[in-house]
Scaffold this active site. Sequence first.
Site, PDB file in Angstrom:
ATOM      1  CG  ASP A 160      -0.239   0.105   2.537  1.00 53.04           C
ATOM      2  OD1 ASP A 160       0.716  -0.652   2.752  1.00 53.04           O
ATOM      3  OD2 ASP A 160      -0.606   0.957   3.372  1.00 53.04           O
ATOM      4  CD  GLU A 511       0.837  -5.421   2.000  1.00 48.81           C
ATOM      5  OE1 GLU A 511       0.006  -5.974   2.726  1.00 48.81           O
ATOM      6  OE2 GLU A 511       0.860  -4.180   1.807  1.00 48.81           O
TER       7      GLU A 511
HETATM    8  O1  9MR Z   1      -4.228  -4.044   0.491  1.00 46.92           O
HETATM    9  C1  9MR Z   1      -4.164  -3.940   1.903  1.00 46.92           C
HETATM   10  C2  9MR Z   1      -2.796  -4.326   2.387  1.00 46.92           C
HETATM   11  O2  9MR Z   1      -1.831  -3.439   1.874  1.00 46.92           O
HETATM   12  C3  9MR Z   1      -2.777  -4.419   3.896  1.00 46.92           C
HETATM   13  O3  9MR Z   1      -1.550  -4.931   4.366  1.00 46.92           O
HETATM   14  C4  9MR Z   1      -3.890  -5.322   4.366  1.00 46.92           C
HETATM   15  C5  9MR Z   1      -3.949  -5.481   5.869  1.00 46.92           C
HETATM   16  O4  9MR Z   1      -4.067  -4.294   6.538  1.00 46.92           O
HETATM   17  O5  9MR Z   1      -5.128  -4.858   3.910  1.00 46.92           O
HETATM   18  C6  9MR Z   1      -5.206  -4.824   2.495  1.00 46.92           C
HETATM   19  O6  9MR Z   1      -6.435  -4.317   2.129  1.00 46.92           O
HETATM   20  C7  9MR Z   1      -7.492  -5.239   2.163  1.00 46.92           C
HETATM   21  C8  9MR Z   1      -8.491  -4.844   3.235  1.00 46.92           C
HETATM   22  O7  9MR Z   1      -7.896  -4.907   4.512  1.00 46.92           O
HETATM   23  C9  9MR Z   1      -9.706  -5.729   3.185  1.00 46.92           C
HETATM   24  N1  9MR Z   1     -10.297  -5.686   1.858  1.00 46.92           N
HETATM   25  C10 9MR Z   1      -9.377  -6.141   0.817  1.00 46.92           C
HETATM   26  C11 9MR Z   1      -8.153  -5.264   0.777  1.00 46.92           C
HETATM   27  C12 9MR Z   1      -7.172  -5.800  -0.288  1.00 46.92           C
HETATM   28  O8  9MR Z   1      -7.202  -5.046  -1.432  1.00 46.92           O
HETATM   29  O1  9MR Z   2       3.353  -6.277   9.293  1.00 47.76           O
HETATM   30  C1  9MR Z   2       2.081  -6.084   9.888  1.00 47.76           C
HETATM   31  C2  9MR Z   2       1.701  -7.322  10.632  1.00 47.76           C
HETATM   32  O2  9MR Z   2       2.588  -7.541  11.701  1.00 47.76           O
HETATM   33  C3  9MR Z   2       0.278  -7.218  11.117  1.00 47.76           C
HETATM   34  O3  9MR Z   2      -0.091  -8.452  11.678  1.00 47.76           O
HETATM   35  C4  9MR Z   2      -0.633  -6.859   9.951  1.00 47.76           C
HETATM   36  C5  9MR Z   2      -2.082  -6.735  10.342  1.00 47.76           C
HETATM   37  O4  9MR Z   2      -2.288  -5.654  11.176  1.00 47.76           O
HETATM   38  O5  9MR Z   2      -0.210  -5.663   9.376  1.00 47.76           O
HETATM   39  C6  9MR Z   2       1.060  -5.735   8.830  1.00 47.76           C
HETATM   40  O6  9MR Z   2       1.413  -4.501   8.332  1.00 47.76           O
HETATM   41  C7  9MR Z   2       0.755  -4.050   7.165  1.00 47.76           C
HETATM   42  C8  9MR Z   2       0.217  -2.664   7.473  1.00 47.76           C
HETATM   43  O7  9MR Z   2      -0.797  -2.767   8.439  1.00 47.76           O
HETATM   44  C9  9MR Z   2      -0.244  -1.942   6.241  1.00 47.76           C
HETATM   45  N1  9MR Z   2       0.758  -1.930   5.229  1.00 47.76           N
HETATM   46  C10 9MR Z   2       1.194  -3.262   4.850  1.00 47.76           C
HETATM   47  C11 9MR Z   2       1.774  -3.988   6.031  1.00 47.76           C
HETATM   48  C12 9MR Z   2       2.295  -5.359   5.645  1.00 47.76           C
HETATM   49  O8  9MR Z   2       1.303  -6.257   5.348  1.00 47.76           O
END
Ligand code: 9MR
Ligand code: 9MR
Length: 531
Positions: A160, A511
């Site tokens: 993101d 990711e």
């Molecule tokens: O795309 C998002 C990703 O970068 C984040 O790490 C993740 C967790 O926070 O969330 C992803 O977004 C998702 C959202 O939380 C739920 N709907 C689908 C999204 C994926 O495009």
């Molecule tokens: O790295 C993070 C992980 O430890 C958490 O469990 C997760 C859900 O909260 O989120 C991860 O971080 C994401 C962040 O929330 C949004 N940008 C992408 C990160 C990697 O997935």
Amino acid sequence: MLQSTEVSPLIRLNTIGYLPDSPKRASVAGKFSRFAVVRVRDGKTVYEGEAAETITNADTDEQITIADFSALKTPGEYRLEIPDIGFSPPFRIGTDVYDFPFYTIMKGMYLWRCGTAVSGKHNGDTFAHEACHTEDAYLDYVGGGHVRRDATGGWHDAGDYNKYVVNAGVTVGVMLRAWEDFGTRLRRVRLDIPESGGKLPDYLAEIKWEIDWLLKMQAEDGSVYHKISTRQFGPFIPPEQEKEPRFYAGWSTAATADFVAMTAGFARAVRPYDASTAKRCLQAARKSWEFLQRHPEDHKSDTRGLITGGYQTDDPDDRLWAVAELWETTGDPALLKNLEERIRAQGARIDHDFDWANVRNLGMITYLLSRRGGKDSALVNQVKTNLIATAERIVQTARSHGYARPLGDAYYWGCNGSVARQAVVLHAAYRVTKKPEYLNAMLDALNHLFGRNFYGRSFVTGLGYQPPMRPHDRRSGGDKVDAPWPGYLVGGSHPGARNWHDVQDDYRTNEIAINWNAALIYALAAFVQAK
Ligand code: 9MR
Ligand code: 9MR
Ligand code: ZN
């Protein structure tokens, strides 16, 4: 032996390669008694060996037999050949095997830059975007009305495009640790970034890109805003096409403490090259440290309305790290006293693994390795004992695992980053003891991430055998190039060892993120040759 050179998915090894004098082991998920190493150039057998031990590997539910070819030290390109099983992917032996991966993964940081146009070439493809998020950011959620205050720059966090101070913390912290530990070699590494040839070594110039943004995250009173983000996660489009407004989220003590640690640490690193930046960073660090003294409570960010990454975390470890870096940069005895009190209160712990939510290890290592006088020697010894115990545990964990994974059977969100980050504790223990086992366990981490794993694949885009092709990355998913943007470690399998999916939607395992890349940068930095 065999007729075809078809790769068997059962032979799993580091598909980047091995250093000549280091251990070389492959994990084979099949029975065999003899194996050979053949040269790619002419198919000639250059080494023959017998199967070593068989390990019952619980997390993948496999019997793994080890092929050990450590005795082969001649540089070249090879494959393993095992009768009735097949060939391994090709791999190299050479002193420079980690140089290009290091370059590529550092380039990954550059390509993550926000607020500017970026462009890089890899494997014949060009990866580029125009200047993005040039309106960062609005104050609506922090009581400033719909007013813009500059927060451009920095790196996007991950797949993101948002920017989070706490995750910058462990990222910059681990990168600066690499600078302190391997700076003599890193100084010489060319990254071909816009700043190349300037007054800073390229490595520090890349970190400065993030620091310059972080300085904008500091409020007038010294508190630090927690993040910059859109209201919700955006679609898979190139960053310059994302026109949704982005906002500041309220301050947190964890972000403020991490800010202190990063700016104080960067001041130290940059001082020999750029005194005015060093001064600016140290002044900013002190200001936020003073703010924290006025706010001893653990204050979480109010992120209501901004439903993106949370990165909320308890602050005692962040505060410990902050005062450790500020003390190491200034030598102020009052700060040392404050630091040692915190170390005692937190049990002088060295944690087995750590990530954005727990940066204590960074502060502990800065304290232990500091050459400054005045430390309590009994406390220093306690930290040293704990460090060695933790490093021993990591070595044993790797040894009893079928893929020598230094994180054992722990699988969680971002665990690939933690596998690489084990190198930070291992190398600190190596500095104290000079035991080669610790360096070898660092190499185990690299071996695992580059192919000695259940999948027999590299976990880094653009590098090694069958790397991830569909990472959860908005640039990769939103551009016209088939290949994903190069130089990124994906988060990795979880909740179990067999749950990785190279599928764009699988943000839980596929990711990419700055904190995971930084950990891999540290592990690679230990072994770059930097001619
Ligand atoms: O795309 C998002 C990703 O970068 C984040 O790490 C993740 C967790 O926070 O969330 C992803 O977004 C998702 C959202 O939380 C739920 N709907 C689908 C999204 C994926 O495009
Ligand atoms: O790295 C993070 C992980 O430890 C958490 O469990 C997760 C859900 O909260 O989120 C991860 O971080 C994401 C962040 O929330 C949004 N940008 C992408 C990160 C990697 O997935
Ligand atoms: Zn951007």
